[in-house]
Design an enzyme around this catalytic site. Structure first.
Site, PDB file in Angstrom:
ATOM      1  CG  ASP A  33      -0.454 -33.978  -2.462  1.00 12.47           C
ATOM      2  OD1 ASP A  33       0.497 -33.337  -1.999  1.00 12.47           O
ATOM      3  OD2 ASP A  33      -0.725 -35.143  -2.121  1.00 12.47           O
ATOM      4  CD  GLU A  73      -0.746 -36.381   3.154  1.00 13.95           C
ATOM      5  OE1 GLU A  73       0.186 -35.592   3.420  1.00 13.95           O
ATOM      6  OE2 GLU A  73      -0.918 -36.884   2.029  1.00 13.95           O
ATOM      7  CD  GLU A 116       3.685 -32.675   0.231  1.00 13.34           C
ATOM      8  OE1 GLU A 116       3.124 -33.452   1.022  1.00 13.34           O
ATOM      9  OE2 GLU A 116       3.530 -32.720  -0.987  1.00 13.34           O
ATOM     10  CG  ASN A 173      -3.018 -38.445  -0.073  1.00 14.79           C
ATOM     11  OD1 ASN A 173      -2.557 -37.450  -0.617  1.00 14.79           O
ATOM     12  ND2 ASN A 173      -2.637 -38.852   1.124  1.00 14.79           N
ATOM     13  CD  GLU A 195      -3.065 -33.911   1.221  1.00 18.38           C
ATOM     14  OE1 GLU A 195      -2.172 -34.528   0.587  1.00 18.38           O
ATOM     15  OE2 GLU A 195      -2.885 -33.425   2.344  1.00 18.38           O
TER      16      GLU A 195
HETATM   17  P1  C2E Z   1       2.062 -37.536  -0.762  1.00 17.14           P
HETATM   18  O1  C2E Z   1       0.583 -37.402  -0.680  1.00 17.14           O
HETATM   19  O2  C2E Z   1       2.822 -36.411  -1.359  1.00 17.14           O
HETATM   20  O3  C2E Z   1       2.526 -37.836   0.737  1.00 17.14           O
HETATM   21  C1  C2E Z   1       3.655 -37.309   1.322  1.00 17.14           C
HETATM   22  C2  C2E Z   1       4.757 -38.318   1.372  1.00 17.14           C
HETATM   23  O4  C2E Z   1       5.950 -37.670   1.859  1.00 17.14           O
HETATM   24  C3  C2E Z   1       4.497 -39.452   2.353  1.00 17.14           C
HETATM   25  O5  C2E Z   1       5.126 -40.614   1.812  1.00 17.14           O
HETATM   26  C4  C2E Z   1       5.260 -39.012   3.612  1.00 17.14           C
HETATM   27  O6  C2E Z   1       5.647 -40.077   4.419  1.00 17.14           O
HETATM   28  C5  C2E Z   1       6.467 -38.338   2.988  1.00 17.14           C
HETATM   29  N1  C2E Z   1       7.031 -37.323   3.871  1.00 17.14           N
HETATM   30  C6  C2E Z   1       6.390 -36.525   4.757  1.00 17.14           C
HETATM   31  N2  C2E Z   1       7.237 -35.697   5.384  1.00 17.14           N
HETATM   32  C7  C2E Z   1       8.461 -35.950   4.886  1.00 17.14           C
HETATM   33  C8  C2E Z   1       9.774 -35.395   5.138  1.00 17.14           C
HETATM   34  O7  C2E Z   1       9.968 -34.496   5.959  1.00 17.14           O
HETATM   35  N3  C2E Z   1      10.809 -35.915   4.426  1.00 17.14           N
HETATM   36  C9  C2E Z   1      10.619 -36.906   3.516  1.00 17.14           C
HETATM   37  N4  C2E Z   1      11.698 -37.359   2.853  1.00 17.14           N
HETATM   38  N5  C2E Z   1       9.407 -37.456   3.248  1.00 17.14           N
HETATM   39  C10 C2E Z   1       8.337 -36.978   3.925  1.00 17.14           C
HETATM   40  P2  C2E Z   1       4.315 -41.963   1.697  1.00 17.14           P
HETATM   41  O8  C2E Z   1       3.498 -42.170   2.926  1.00 17.14           O
HETATM   42  O9  C2E Z   1       5.303 -42.995   1.314  1.00 17.14           O
HETATM   43  O10 C2E Z   1       3.313 -41.699   0.518  1.00 17.14           O
HETATM   44  C11 C2E Z   1       3.760 -41.568  -0.790  1.00 17.14           C
HETATM   45  C12 C2E Z   1       2.614 -41.237  -1.723  1.00 17.14           C
HETATM   46  O11 C2E Z   1       1.675 -42.318  -1.810  1.00 17.14           O
HETATM   47  C13 C2E Z   1       1.769 -40.060  -1.248  1.00 17.14           C
HETATM   48  O12 C2E Z   1       2.444 -38.877  -1.547  1.00 17.14           O
HETATM   49  C14 C2E Z   1       0.500 -40.278  -2.034  1.00 17.14           C
HETATM   50  O13 C2E Z   1       0.654 -39.818  -3.361  1.00 17.14           O
HETATM   51  C15 C2E Z   1       0.394 -41.807  -2.090  1.00 17.14           C
HETATM   52  N6  C2E Z   1      -0.556 -42.235  -1.051  1.00 17.14           N
HETATM   53  C16 C2E Z   1      -0.340 -42.526   0.239  1.00 17.14           C
HETATM   54  N7  C2E Z   1      -1.484 -42.889   0.846  1.00 17.14           N
HETATM   55  C17 C2E Z   1      -2.472 -42.809  -0.081  1.00 17.14           C
HETATM   56  C18 C2E Z   1      -3.895 -43.056  -0.069  1.00 17.14           C
HETATM   57  O14 C2E Z   1      -4.514 -43.384   0.948  1.00 17.14           O
HETATM   58  N8  C2E Z   1      -4.541 -42.869  -1.254  1.00 17.14           N
HETATM   59  C19 C2E Z   1      -3.920 -42.453  -2.383  1.00 17.14           C
HETATM   60  N9  C2E Z   1      -4.637 -42.273  -3.485  1.00 17.14           N
HETATM   61  N10 C2E Z   1      -2.599 -42.222  -2.428  1.00 17.14           N
HETATM   62  C20 C2E Z   1      -1.873 -42.392  -1.292  1.00 17.14           C
HETATM   63 CA    CA Z   2       2.648 -34.357  -1.709  1.00 13.91          CA
HETATM   64 CA    CA Z   3      -0.821 -36.009  -0.071  1.00 14.97          CA
END
Ligand code: C2E
Ligand code: CA
Ligand code: CA
Length: 427
Positions: A320, A200, A377, A258, A290
């Site tokens: 998602d 991802e 996830e 995403n 996603e």
């Molecule tokens: P999401 O799509 O649900 O992404 C998963 C989030 O969970 C990611 O946080 C990831 O770092 C975190 N994560 C993954 N594995 C674990 C784990 O084992 N434990 C815990 N505690 N956390 C884990 P991140 O990178 O901070 O992203 C947060 C949200 O920001 C994403 O949720 C998504 O909704 C948004 N996002 C991130 N990048 C993009 C992007 O390029 N475009 C869009 N539209 N939204 C984005």
């Molecule tokens: Ca998610």
């Molecule tokens: Ca996602």
């Protein structure tokens, strides 16, 4: 009580504020905005809405004191200067009274309309510098009220901090141009082979003064400004370029990207995606878009059209954060969804919470019955990994396998991981 147009209100308010011996704590500005006025312009026409605005003024006149001033600041915005407040908290009482009288329906062309008022208040105080400053602060408060879906907000330092934060985030525009935003990649493991079978792409930005900014906050601000199109264009193209790069380096897997709900309603989204596919030569079946449950289920015609257009191009679609929103079973069956991503709130507790385990079990069965793949996830420990494998989950993603990492780290990590699996080692 006279009603002043913008410039006259400004001048009159200045006279009041700088009158000799005036008690600055006894002066407040109220800004009144309406959620539905511009919508009514389209429904009823400008002249009919102007009649409603006249009714607004009448109601304001009836609820304020002779010494207060009313300003018509624009077609849909009003301001009041309150003077001789006994205490600053009386401004809040006045604000609530204004809300009450403006929340009653308005009658126009024999029909009743609610126009949903919102109020922002700023108190002058001894350090006040100008009417302009008071109007700006009351305006910040009303913007905050709109963001938080509250009827009334009083200006405070916290609101000021929030405004500065938002202003700073507008630097995102420049950060995209200067390549200071970047993507990190989090591996996804196929539970039937134990190999990394996907990744991802997640957005990152370290603000020069504020440090790392959460990606969901970035996306939220970009959605409220004109930046979202530019950001999505950048994310999509960068993810495809880097996916082509890791595939070339021997990491033979696809990419999950995403998109936000807002993206789906953008008129040029399908074009952005088509161009990206032509340019980077990643096979469409290797690309997963996603979207959150809420985005997919919003029922908007343009969102549905975009989903079907993606499908026609051969892309895969993942829902998602499944389980956190509201899914209609009939839509779930009808929509072109290939993957369900079970939200980590169900996963992280499932080992010690039998209810969560049962929910996860049902989600997996449901997805499989509908012909979808399931990805869990937030998998952080080996026990959860084993539980999910036994339940028949297809893929997992989480800190157990790896945190999101930059491309230079991702390529050797995945090559080493899959090689160790090939030699029969288990992690
Ligand atoms: P999401 O799509 O649900 O992404 C998963 C989030 O969970 C990611 O946080 C990831 O770092 C975190 N994560 C993954 N594995 C674990 C784990 O084992 N434990 C815990 N505690 N956390 C884990 P991140 O990178 O901070 O992203 C947060 C949200 O920001 C994403 O949720 C998504 O909704 C948004 N996002 C991130 N990048 C993009 C992007 O390029 N475009 C869009 N539209 N939204 C984005
Ligand atoms: Ca998610
Ligand atoms: Ca996602």
């Amino acid at each position: 009580m006279p009603i002043f147009q913008y410039q006259d209100f400004f001048n009159k308010a200045n006279e009041v504020l700088w009158a000799p011996n005036v008690e600055k704590n006894a002066i407040g500005v109220v800004i009144i905005d309406f959620e539905r006025f511009s919508e009514l312009d389209g429904m009823l026409g400008y002249l009919a809405v102007d009649r409603i605005a006249e009714q607004v003024v009448k109601r304001l006149e009836s609820s304020l004191r002779e010494t207060d001033l009313i300003g018509h600041m624009g077609r849909h915005q009003f301001a009041c200067l309150l003077s001789f407040l006994s205490t600053p908290s009386h401004a809040e009482l006045a604000g609530n009274k204004i809300l009450r009288i403006l929340s009653e329906p308005f009658v126009q062309n024999g029909r009743r309309f609610n126009i949903l008022p919102r109020v922002g208040i700023a108190i002058a105080g001894p350090a006040v510098l100008s009417v302009d400053e008071l109007l700006r602060k009351a305006n910040s408060a009303v913007c905050q009220a709109r963001t938080e879906r509250e009827p009334l907000k009083i200006y405070s330092m916290a609101i000021e901090g929030h405004m500065h934060f938002e202003l700073d985030l507008l630097a995102l525009d420049v950060a995209i141009e200067e390549s200071r935003v970047f993507l990190v990649y989090q591996p996804q493991v196929d539970l039937s082979t134990g190999n990394v079978a996907g990744a991802e792409a997640l957005l990152r930005w370290t603000h020069p003064q504020r440090g790392p900014i959460r990606p969901d906050v970035m996306v939220e601000v970009a959605e409220r400004t004109a930046l979202i199109s530019k950001l999505t264009f950048w994310v999509f193209n960068t993810a495809l370029r880097q996916c082509a790069e890791y595939r070339h380096a021997g990491v033979d897997i696809g990419i999950s990207i995403n998109f936000s709900a807002y993206n789906l309603r953008e008129p040029d989204l399908v074009e952005i995606v088509t161009q990206g596919l032509d340019l980077w030569n990643v096979p469409p079946e290797k690309i997963v878009i996603e979207l959150t449950e809420t985005a997919i289920m919003d029922g908007h015609t343009s969102s549905m059209q975009a989903l079907h257009a993606f499908k026609d191009m051969g892309l895969r679609i993942a829902m998602d954060d499944f389980g956190t929103g509201y899914s209609s079973m009939s839509l779930l069956r009808k929509l072109p969804i290939d993957e369900l991503k079970i939200d980590m709130s169900f996963i992280c507790n499932m080992v010690c919470n039998p209810d969560h385990e049962r929910i996860v079990d049902s989600m997996i069965s449901l997805a499989h019955k509908l012909g979808m793949r399931v990805i869990a996830e937030g998998v952080e420990d080996k026990e959860t990994y084993e539980h999910l494998r036994k339940l028949g989950c297809d893929l997992i993603q989480g800190y157990l396998i790896g945190k999101p990492m930059p491309l230079e780290e991702f390529i050797p990590t995945v090559l080493a991981y899959n090689q160790s699996k090939g030699k029969g080692k288990r992690r």
